[in-house]
Design an enzyme around this catalytic site. Structure first.
Site, PDB file in Angstrom:
ATOM      1  N   LEU A  24       0.834  -1.201   0.000  1.00  0.00           N
ATOM      2  CA  LEU A  24       0.000   0.000   0.000  1.00  0.00           C
ATOM      3  C   LEU A  24       0.870   1.253   0.000  1.00  0.00           C
ATOM      4  O   LEU A  24       1.949   1.261   0.583  1.00  0.00           O
ATOM      5  CB  LEU A  24      -0.875   0.006   1.257  1.00  0.00           C
ATOM      6  CG  LEU A  24      -1.851  -1.156   1.408  1.00  0.00           C
ATOM      7  CD1 LEU A  24      -2.473  -1.132   2.804  1.00  0.00           C
ATOM      8  CD2 LEU A  24      -2.918  -1.108   0.320  1.00  0.00           C
ATOM      9  N   ASP A  66       2.633  -5.909   2.878  1.00  0.00           N
ATOM     10  CA  ASP A  66       3.075  -4.877   3.830  1.00  0.00           C
ATOM     11  C   ASP A  66       3.569  -5.459   5.154  1.00  0.00           C
ATOM     12  O   ASP A  66       3.798  -4.717   6.110  1.00  0.00           O
ATOM     13  CB  ASP A  66       1.917  -3.906   4.110  1.00  0.00           C
ATOM     14  CG  ASP A  66       1.667  -2.973   2.932  1.00  0.00           C
ATOM     15  OD1 ASP A  66       2.566  -2.171   2.625  1.00  0.00           O
ATOM     16  OD2 ASP A  66       0.595  -3.077   2.308  1.00  0.00           O
ATOM     17  N   GLU A  71       5.202  -3.617  13.008  1.00  0.00           N
ATOM     18  CA  GLU A  71       4.709  -2.870  14.174  1.00  0.00           C
ATOM     19  C   GLU A  71       3.192  -2.706  14.160  1.00  0.00           C
ATOM     20  O   GLU A  71       2.562  -2.607  15.222  1.00  0.00           O
ATOM     21  CB  GLU A  71       5.352  -1.481  14.206  1.00  0.00           C
ATOM     22  CG  GLU A  71       4.803  -0.623  15.330  1.00  0.00           C
ATOM     23  CD  GLU A  71       5.333   0.776  15.301  1.00  0.00           C
ATOM     24  OE1 GLU A  71       5.956   1.174  16.292  1.00  0.00           O
ATOM     25  OE2 GLU A  71       5.134   1.488  14.301  1.00  0.00           O
ATOM     26  N   ARG A  91      -4.307  -5.989   5.204  1.00  0.00           N
ATOM     27  CA  ARG A  91      -3.365  -6.238   6.290  1.00  0.00           C
ATOM     28  C   ARG A  91      -3.998  -6.948   7.487  1.00  0.00           C
ATOM     29  O   ARG A  91      -3.291  -7.275   8.445  1.00  0.00           O
ATOM     30  CB  ARG A  91      -2.725  -4.910   6.733  1.00  0.00           C
ATOM     31  CG  ARG A  91      -2.022  -4.173   5.588  1.00  0.00           C
ATOM     32  CD  ARG A  91      -1.047  -3.138   6.069  1.00  0.00           C
ATOM     33  NE  ARG A  91      -0.012  -3.744   6.888  1.00  0.00           N
ATOM     34  CZ  ARG A  91       0.878  -3.074   7.590  1.00  0.00           C
ATOM     35  NH1 ARG A  91       0.861  -1.758   7.562  1.00  0.00           N
ATOM     36  NH2 ARG A  91       1.778  -3.700   8.318  1.00  0.00           N
ATOM     37  N   ARG A 137      -6.741   4.439   9.505  1.00  0.00           N
ATOM     38  CA  ARG A 137      -6.584   3.016   9.859  1.00  0.00           C
ATOM     39  C   ARG A 137      -7.032   2.688  11.281  1.00  0.00           C
ATOM     40  O   ARG A 137      -7.100   1.514  11.643  1.00  0.00           O
ATOM     41  CB  ARG A 137      -5.110   2.628   9.735  1.00  0.00           C
ATOM     42  CG  ARG A 137      -4.496   2.874   8.372  1.00  0.00           C
ATOM     43  CD  ARG A 137      -4.924   1.801   7.381  1.00  0.00           C
ATOM     44  NE  ARG A 137      -4.234   1.980   6.120  1.00  0.00           N
ATOM     45  CZ  ARG A 137      -2.997   1.540   5.884  1.00  0.00           C
ATOM     46  NH1 ARG A 137      -2.337   0.884   6.812  1.00  0.00           N
ATOM     47  NH2 ARG A 137      -2.445   1.747   4.704  1.00  0.00           N
ATOM     48  N   HIS A 168      -0.078   7.410   9.592  1.00  0.00           N
ATOM     49  CA  HIS A 168      -0.161   6.994  10.995  1.00  0.00           C
ATOM     50  C   HIS A 168       0.262   8.137  11.924  1.00  0.00           C
ATOM     51  O   HIS A 168       1.058   9.000  11.533  1.00  0.00           O
ATOM     52  CB  HIS A 168       0.779   5.803  11.254  1.00  0.00           C
ATOM     53  CG  HIS A 168       0.282   4.491  10.742  1.00  0.00           C
ATOM     54  ND1 HIS A 168       1.085   3.616  10.038  1.00  0.00           N
ATOM     55  CD2 HIS A 168      -0.923   3.874  10.850  1.00  0.00           C
ATOM     56  CE1 HIS A 168       0.387   2.530   9.724  1.00  0.00           C
ATOM     57  NE2 HIS A 168      -0.829   2.668  10.200  1.00  0.00           N
ATOM     58  N   CYS A 255       8.043   1.306  12.039  1.00  0.00           N
ATOM     59  CA  CYS A 255       7.198   0.268  11.415  1.00  0.00           C
ATOM     60  C   CYS A 255       7.896  -1.082  11.332  1.00  0.00           C
ATOM     61  O   CYS A 255       7.243  -2.123  11.248  1.00  0.00           O
ATOM     62  CB  CYS A 255       6.823   0.681   9.998  1.00  0.00           C
ATOM     63  SG  CYS A 255       6.367   2.399   9.804  1.00  0.00           S
TER      64      CYS A 255
HETATM   65  N1  GLY Z   1       2.522   0.467   3.216  1.00  0.00           N
HETATM   66  C1  GLY Z   1       2.274   0.493   4.596  1.00  0.00           C
HETATM   67  C2  GLY Z   1       0.866   0.689   4.882  1.00  0.00           C
HETATM   68  O1  GLY Z   1       0.208   1.387   4.135  1.00  0.00           O
HETATM   69  O2  GLY Z   1       0.340   0.170   5.808  1.00  0.00           O
END
Ligand code: GLY
Length: 263
Positions: A24, A66, A71, A91, A137, A168, A255
């Site tokens: 992503l 990913d 993390e 994910r 997220r 994030h 991460c």
């Molecule tokens: N590519 C890391 C994420 O979007 O979670």
């Protein structure tokens, strides 16, 4: 004196999958080069190990592009660990994949069951509280569930806001020591760090706000010279690691590992 928020005896990393080219990203800045990513990852693991920590490097998970950003799948605290519930549908399965690994090293493992979502990249643990940024997220329901799960262990959660358009919460900040946060101005301006001293990343170097304090070192991405100079001037022992390829997938220093001391 040891500080649980940045002194760690252990870390867990996951090898980058070749499928990471399908990872992503908010903006397409070109395909990550796998070999360079792998080399940077090896340097990162070596930097953690150089502080004396034991680092377990898990096999790559090709089905989760990913998953090198380990993390996001769990939160490791001194007395318990919590398996997260990633808000990115691709994910979600990373949480189940990390559960047995975490259960091997923690006797107290809680699981975010939903319906809310929460990713580790939105969680900043300090000595006194756990800050969680709402983001695309991580939602309030996920934060509420985390709050209930960690309360019996004596941890306090504070819900804060991740700046609009930022992946994030920790994309924009890092813990430097018990009292000090490295932050972008756009995040610090929200006032969420009013109880801390804040060092702003240099203008134009916002992408290095995602660094980590790991034992005696601050590990930050290479090529952010003004912020690096500033941190050195404040007395931090800075190590830099190449991050050009992870950055193409919006990934950074925090991460790439779960950091903890088994209780
Ligand atoms: N590519 C890391 C994420 O979007 O979670």
């Amino acid at each position: 004196m040891l500080h649980f928020s940045y002194n760690f005896t252990h870390a867990i990393c996951r090898l980058p999958a070749r499928s990471l080219v399908d990872g992503l990203r908010a903006v397409d800045t070109g395909q990550p080069n796998y070999d360079q990513f792998l080399k940077d990852h090896q340097d990162y693991v070596a930097a953690l190990e150089a502080t004396g920590a034991k680092v377990e490097v898990l096999d790559a998970l090709e089905e989760f592009p990913d998953s090198v950003f380990i993390e996001d799948a769990a939160l490791c605290l001194p007395k318990c660990a919590v398996i997260m519930r990633p808000g990115a549908p691709s994910r979600l399965g990373e949480a189940s994949a990390i559960n047995p690994v975490i259960s091997d090293v923690y006797s107290n493992v809680a699981v975010i069951n939903g319906p809310g979502f929460i990713e580790g990249g939105d969680v900043l643990t300090t000595e006194t509280e756990i800050l969680v940024g709402r983001s695309a997220r991580t939602d309030s329901a996920g934060i509420d569930e985390l709050t209930s799960l960690v309360k019996p262990w004596g941890y306090t959660v504070r819900e804060v806001e991740t700046p609009e358009g930022v992946l994030h919460f920790k994309t924009d900040c890092s813990l430097l020591d018990a009292d000090t946060i490295l932050s972008t101005k756009r995040l610090a301006n929200s006032g969420c760090f009013s109880d801390y001293q804040v060092i702003h990343v240099a203008d134009g170097e916002e992408a290095c706000a995602n660094s980590i304090r790991f034992n005696e070192n601050v590990i930050m991405p290479s090529n952010f010279p003004e912020t690096e100079k500033m941190l050195v001037k404040h007395g931090y022992d800075v190590k830099t690691i190449g991050n050009t390829e992870a950055a193409k997938l919006d990934g950074g220093m925090s991460c790439l590992s779960l950091r903890f001391t088994p209780s």
